[in-house]
Scaffold this active site. Sequence first.
Site, mmCIF file in Angstrom:
data_model
loop_
_atom_site.group_PDB
_atom_site.id
_atom_site.type_symbol
_atom_site.label_atom_id
_atom_site.label_comp_id
_atom_site.label_asym_id
_atom_site.label_seq_id
_atom_site.Cartn_x
_atom_site.Cartn_y
_atom_site.Cartn_z
ATOM 1 N N CYS A 64 50.695 23.281 -35.549
ATOM 2 C CA CYS A 64 51.888 22.834 -34.818
ATOM 3 C C CYS A 64 52.273 23.866 -33.770
ATOM 4 O O CYS A 64 52.481 25.033 -34.085
ATOM 5 C CB CYS A 64 53.035 22.588 -35.793
ATOM 6 S SG CYS A 64 54.584 22.146 -34.971
ATOM 7 N N PHE A 65 52.391 23.423 -32.530
ATOM 8 C CA PHE A 65 52.604 24.389 -31.448
ATOM 9 C C PHE A 65 54.004 24.973 -31.391
ATOM 10 O O PHE A 65 54.235 25.970 -30.718
ATOM 11 C CB PHE A 65 52.170 23.856 -30.092
ATOM 12 C CG PHE A 65 52.661 22.486 -29.676
ATOM 13 C CD1 PHE A 65 53.823 21.911 -30.137
ATOM 14 C CD2 PHE A 65 51.902 21.765 -28.758
ATOM 15 C CE1 PHE A 65 54.245 20.662 -29.710
ATOM 16 C CE2 PHE A 65 52.312 20.513 -28.320
ATOM 17 C CZ PHE A 65 53.485 19.954 -28.800
#
Length: 165
Positions: free
Chosen positions: A12-13
Amino acid sequence: MSTSTIYLAGGCFWGVQEYFSRIPGVTQTKTGYANGSTANPSYEDVCYRGTGHAETIQVQYDPSLLGMETLLDHYFSIIDPFVLNRQGPDRGTQYRTGVYYETEEDLPLLEELFQKEQAKHDRKILVELLPLTHFYPAEEQHQDYLKKNPKGYCHVDLSGAKAHM
């Protein structure tokens, strides 16, 4: 000031961006989608329509203050390099790990740093090391998400952002 750029996919960025934004010498970060098969994908496209993109952050940094070795030390400290298409509880090809470079001149150093990291482990590292084919910035709500939503979801331990200096 001259800057350099590297692209890092680590699940997840949101958390990856927040972590790297805290490192002295990083001048800018941006979330986006890298190395997939479609142009200008949306978050929904990446998550649900099999575009092949990885959630990735663009890291711009001042190479006179911060070297690639330190950046990758940080990177490897926040990912699990032995799992494929997963980080934390997030699963799917969009959550794969990868280091993507813009210029071939970066490749020899990156290969050396990957070899050093691999030498620390008995298991094979599954992190992609590839040229960047394209990067599309994510929608505004995904930029600096954890700054806007301090209690938002994050699988990354943010406490180590300055520890590797």
